[in-house]
Design a protein around this motif. Structure first.
Motif, PDB file in Angstrom:
ATOM      1  N   SER A 248       0.899  -1.530   0.007  1.00 30.16           N
ATOM      2  CA  SER A 248       0.078  -0.106   0.151  1.00 30.16           C
ATOM      3  C   SER A 248       0.899   1.011  -0.059  1.00 30.16           C
ATOM      4  CB  SER A 248      -1.085  -0.001   1.416  1.00 30.16           C
ATOM      5  OG  SER A 248       0.116   0.544   2.574  1.00 30.16           O
ATOM      6  N   GLY A 249       2.712   1.071   0.049  1.00 30.78           N
ATOM      7  CA  GLY A 249       3.195   2.251   0.338  1.00 30.78           C
ATOM      8  C   GLY A 249       3.169   2.720   1.303  1.00 30.78           C
ATOM      9  N   ALA A 250       2.251   2.680   2.791  1.00 27.35           N
ATOM     10  CA  ALA A 250       2.346   2.919   4.070  1.00 27.35           C
ATOM     11  C   ALA A 250       3.477   3.006   4.593  1.00 27.35           C
ATOM     12  CB  ALA A 250       1.162   2.798   5.450  1.00 27.35           C
ATOM     13  N   ARG A 251       3.478   4.728   5.855  1.00 25.48           N
ATOM     14  CA  ARG A 251       5.187   4.328   6.309  1.00 25.48           C
ATOM     15  C   ARG A 251       4.581   3.384   7.127  1.00 25.48           C
ATOM     16  NH1 ARG A 251       5.340   9.552   8.634  1.00 25.48           N
ATOM     17  NH2 ARG A 251       3.348   9.650   8.529  1.00 25.48           N
ATOM     18  N   PHE A 252       3.596   3.046   8.305  1.00 21.52           N
ATOM     19  CA  PHE A 252       3.791   2.538   9.154  1.00 21.52           C
ATOM     20  C   PHE A 252       2.370   0.921   9.692  1.00 21.52           C
ATOM     21  CE2 PHE A 252       5.032   6.649  11.169  1.00 21.52           C
ATOM     22  CZ  PHE A 252       6.185   5.939  11.697  1.00 21.52           C
ATOM     23  N   ALA A 253       3.183   0.351   9.857  1.00 23.35           N
ATOM     24  CA  ALA A 253       1.732  -0.489  10.037  1.00 23.35           C
ATOM     25  C   ALA A 253       1.682  -0.346  11.928  1.00 23.35           C
ATOM     26  CB  ALA A 253       2.435  -2.638   9.568  1.00 23.35           C
ATOM     27  N   ALA A 254       0.155  -0.652  11.917  1.00 24.24           N
ATOM     28  CA  ALA A 254      -0.733  -0.696  13.031  1.00 24.24           C
ATOM     29  C   ALA A 254      -0.882  -2.656  13.133  1.00 24.24           C
ATOM     30  CB  ALA A 254      -1.139   0.258  13.385  1.00 24.24           C
ATOM     31  N   ILE A 255      -0.219  -3.297  14.061  1.00 22.51           N
ATOM     32  CA  ILE A 255      -0.347  -4.426  14.101  1.00 22.51           C
ATOM     33  C   ILE A 255      -0.768  -5.256  15.725  1.00 22.51           C
ATOM     34  CG2 ILE A 255       0.528  -6.902  14.427  1.00 22.51           C
ATOM     35  CD1 ILE A 255       2.808  -5.752  13.296  1.00 22.51           C
ATOM     36  N   ILE A 256      -2.825  -4.988  15.464  1.00 22.67           N
ATOM     37  CA  ILE A 256      -3.776  -5.757  16.282  1.00 22.67           C
ATOM     38  C   ILE A 256      -4.108  -7.218  16.841  1.00 22.67           C
ATOM     39  CG2 ILE A 256      -5.208  -4.839  17.507  1.00 22.67           C
ATOM     40  CD1 ILE A 256      -5.426  -2.015  16.395  1.00 22.67           C
ATOM     41  N   GLY A 257      -2.979  -8.011  17.272  1.00 18.99           N
ATOM     42  CA  GLY A 257      -3.669  -9.363  17.731  1.00 18.99           C
ATOM     43  C   GLY A 257      -4.499  -9.102  18.799  1.00 18.99           C
ATOM     44  N   ASP A 258      -4.645 -10.287  19.681  1.00 17.40           N
ATOM     45  CA  ASP A 258      -5.268 -10.252  20.799  1.00 17.40           C
ATOM     46  C   ASP A 258      -4.773  -9.926  21.959  1.00 17.40           C
ATOM     47  OD1 ASP A 258      -7.366 -11.100  19.559  1.00 17.40           O
ATOM     48  OD2 ASP A 258      -6.874 -13.631  19.542  1.00 17.40           O
ATOM     49  N   ASP A 259      -3.338  -9.840  22.494  1.00 13.97           N
ATOM     50  CA  ASP A 259      -2.420  -9.327  22.957  1.00 13.97           C
ATOM     51  C   ASP A 259      -2.913  -8.127  23.560  1.00 13.97           C
ATOM     52  OD1 ASP A 259      -1.569 -11.369  24.225  1.00 13.97           O
ATOM     53  OD2 ASP A 259       0.728 -11.399  23.738  1.00 13.97           O
ATOM     54  N   GLU A 260      -2.564  -7.754  22.367  1.00 12.50           N
ATOM     55  CA  GLU A 260      -2.594  -5.993  21.692  1.00 12.50           C
ATOM     56  C   GLU A 260      -3.416  -4.743  22.317  1.00 12.50           C
ATOM     57  OE1 GLU A 260      -1.299  -7.705  19.674  1.00 12.50           O
ATOM     58  OE2 GLU A 260       1.205  -6.322  18.757  1.00 12.50           O
ATOM     59  N   ALA A 261      -5.077  -6.226  21.505  1.00  8.00           N
ATOM     60  CA  ALA A 261      -6.740  -5.669  22.312  1.00  8.00           C
ATOM     61  C   ALA A 261      -6.471  -5.841  23.136  1.00  8.00           C
ATOM     62  CB  ALA A 261      -7.719  -6.731  21.522  1.00  8.00           C
ATOM     63  N   GLN A 262      -6.501  -6.462  24.360  1.00 13.12           N
ATOM     64  CA  GLN A 262      -6.710  -6.860  25.882  1.00 13.12           C
ATOM     65  C   GLN A 262      -5.428  -5.439  26.737  1.00 13.12           C
ATOM     66  OE1 GLN A 262      -5.042 -10.725  27.315  1.00 13.12           O
ATOM     67  NE2 GLN A 262      -7.851 -11.214  27.757  1.00 13.12           N
ATOM     68  N   GLY A 263      -4.667  -5.201  26.071  1.00 12.94           N
ATOM     69  CA  GLY A 263      -3.974  -3.996  27.228  1.00 12.94           C
ATOM     70  C   GLY A 263      -4.964  -2.902  25.880  1.00 12.94           C
TER      71      GLY A 263
END
Ligand code: ATP
Ligand code: MG
Length: 421
Positions: free
Chosen positions: A375-390
């Motif tokens: 996509s050419g995006a500068r960043f990826a924001a990665i969200i798994g269940d761990d991240e969601a919980q916190g």
């Protein structure tokens, strides 16, 4: 089944091409506002008579280029607009725009002409039109040419030259017409079919012929300049002195007559040699008779129109293409709770005016990361269940090497906002 194609000569503008269109449109909007021109919008469909009366019955446009059809419901003849000036003046009369004095207006949009499609010539093309209604000139005519020079500069375009001429008054054109007809009759065996037909109906049009075989006849034709009256000559000289004072270079081209009948006095074209045969990128002039011709009170006016496709081609040829926009961040997510949270995070990024693409369509983290990269995006924001919980997101820079970091949404927003990360 055969796929359906677009109508010949009518182009799609695809997502990779729109950035340059939008850059052009934004530059034009700023430029018009710097000169005090106000935008107006007219329908693309008008009564056929409007164009017959204004552009002229014996012109290329009205004789063979208009998309005209009968409205099946009421039998009225309608035409897709081949240009904008006629509609603009029609609207000015209909809405009494000159009630409080002269006005500066502009418009843009698609125009339609049934021509042979070729480089720089299409059946649907786009113009920006600029009109000064109710002004006598020649100061306003000079303003229009000075505006042109500034726009080319803002677009980073050189290699566009200005050619000007004066068509004089109706009376001087009538005197000239008689001389021109006599000349053309003396060379009638060299005229093409169109020109022979126009010899008596609209002889000035012969000078606008695009046929290379006609160019000798055109070059050796008598000059309108010898029939001009003192007032037109004086206005033309005044115009030239205004252009010189503003450092706008120009050449006088005594053969320049324009393809529409409504012009008088100053006419001009901006021409480049970089686009082959279709080198006129912008053209205009004075049309003092047009208001009356289409049924309004007499009003002096002048204006010009530029062809977007030709200007964009010139920009491409001059290496003036803006870079494609890229998203700030691409959000990847897997797992039910993670996906719910990802939708929230994406909206929070957008609250902060970050251009955000939220992955749709599922798939593994690995395949989603491929999409993020593509996509050419500068960043990826990665969200798994761990991240969601916190209520956290993992941010990974995609264009430079850097650690993946687990952050709050606020911290992530700050990090993505910084332009050079
Ligand atoms: P040309 O001599 O090239 O046919 P014109 O005199 O018919 O042009 P105008 O009616 O003055 O053109 O229109 C103003 C501008 O619009 C032109 O200078 C050109 O840049 C653009 N234009 C006109 N017709 C077309 C077309 N068929 N396709 C693309 N652009 C066009
Ligand atoms: Mg034309």
């Amino acid at each position: 089944m055969q796929p359906i194609q677009a109508v010949r000569g009518m182009n799609d503008v695809l997502p990779d091409q729109t950035p340059v269109w939008e850059f052009f449109e934004q530059t034009v909007r700023d430029w018009l506002s710097d000169y005090g021109y106000r935008n107006m919008r007219m329908p693309v469909l008008e009564k056929t008579d409007l164009f017959v009366r204004s552009i002229g019955e014996v012109t290329d446009i009205v004789e063979k280029e208009m998309y005209t059809f009968i409205d099946q419901l009421n039998g009225e003849s309608l035409t897709l607009r081949p240009e904008g000036t006629a509609s603009c003046v029609r609207a000015a009369i209909q809405h009494n725009l000159l009630y409080n004095g002269p006005c500066r207006v502009s418009y843009s949009g698609p125009m339609f002409r049934h021509e042979r499609p070729q480089k720089g010539r299409f059946r649907q093309f786009h113009q920006v039109g600029v009109e000064a209604l109710g002004f006598r000139g020649p100061d306003i005519d000079a303003e229009h040419m000075i505006m042109g020079a500034r726009l080319w500069q803002r677009l980073g375009l050189s290699d566009i030259t200005l050619e000007i001429n004066t068509l004089g008054s109706d009376e001087s054109r009538a005197r000239y017409r008689a001389r021109l007809v006599a000349y053309l009759e003396s060379r009638s065996d060299e005229l093409d079919d169109d020109s022979r037909r126009r010899l008596h109906t609209n002889p000035l049009r012969v000078l606008d012929s695009k046929n290379p075989a006609m160019q000798d006849v055109v070059r050796e034709a008598p000059r309108l300049a010898d029939d001009l009256d003192a007032e037109s000559l004086e206005a033309f000289e005044h115009l030239q002195s205004l252009l010189s004072a503003a450092d706008v270079q120009f050449e006088i081209n005594p053969r320049l007559v324009r393809g529409l009948d409504y012009y008088n006095d100053a006419v001009y074209e901006w021409i480049t040699t970089r686009l082959g045969a279709q080198g006129t990128v912008c053209a205009g002039g004075r049309y003092d008779g047009l208001f009356e011709q289409i049924g309004g009170k007499p009003a002096t006016a002048c204006g010009f129109a530029m062809g977007l496709e030709r200007l964009l081609a010139l920009m491409a040829d001059s290496g003036q293409a803006p870079s494609l926009p890229v998203p700030d961040v691409y959000v990847v997510h897997a797992g039910e709770a993670a996906s719910r949270f990802a939708w929230k995070v994406a909206e929070m990024f957008r609250d902060a005016r970050l251009a955000t693409i939220l992955h749709c369509g599922g798939g593994s983290f690995k395949s989603q990361m491929k999409r993020a990269d593509g996509s050419g995006a500068r960043f990826a924001a990665i969200i798994g269940d761990d991240e969601a919980q916190g209520e956290l997101v993992s941010i990974k820079p995609l264009r430079v090497t850097g650690e993946q970091r687990k952050l709050t949404v606020e911290q992530a927003t700050e990090m993505i906002r910084k332009p050079c990360q």
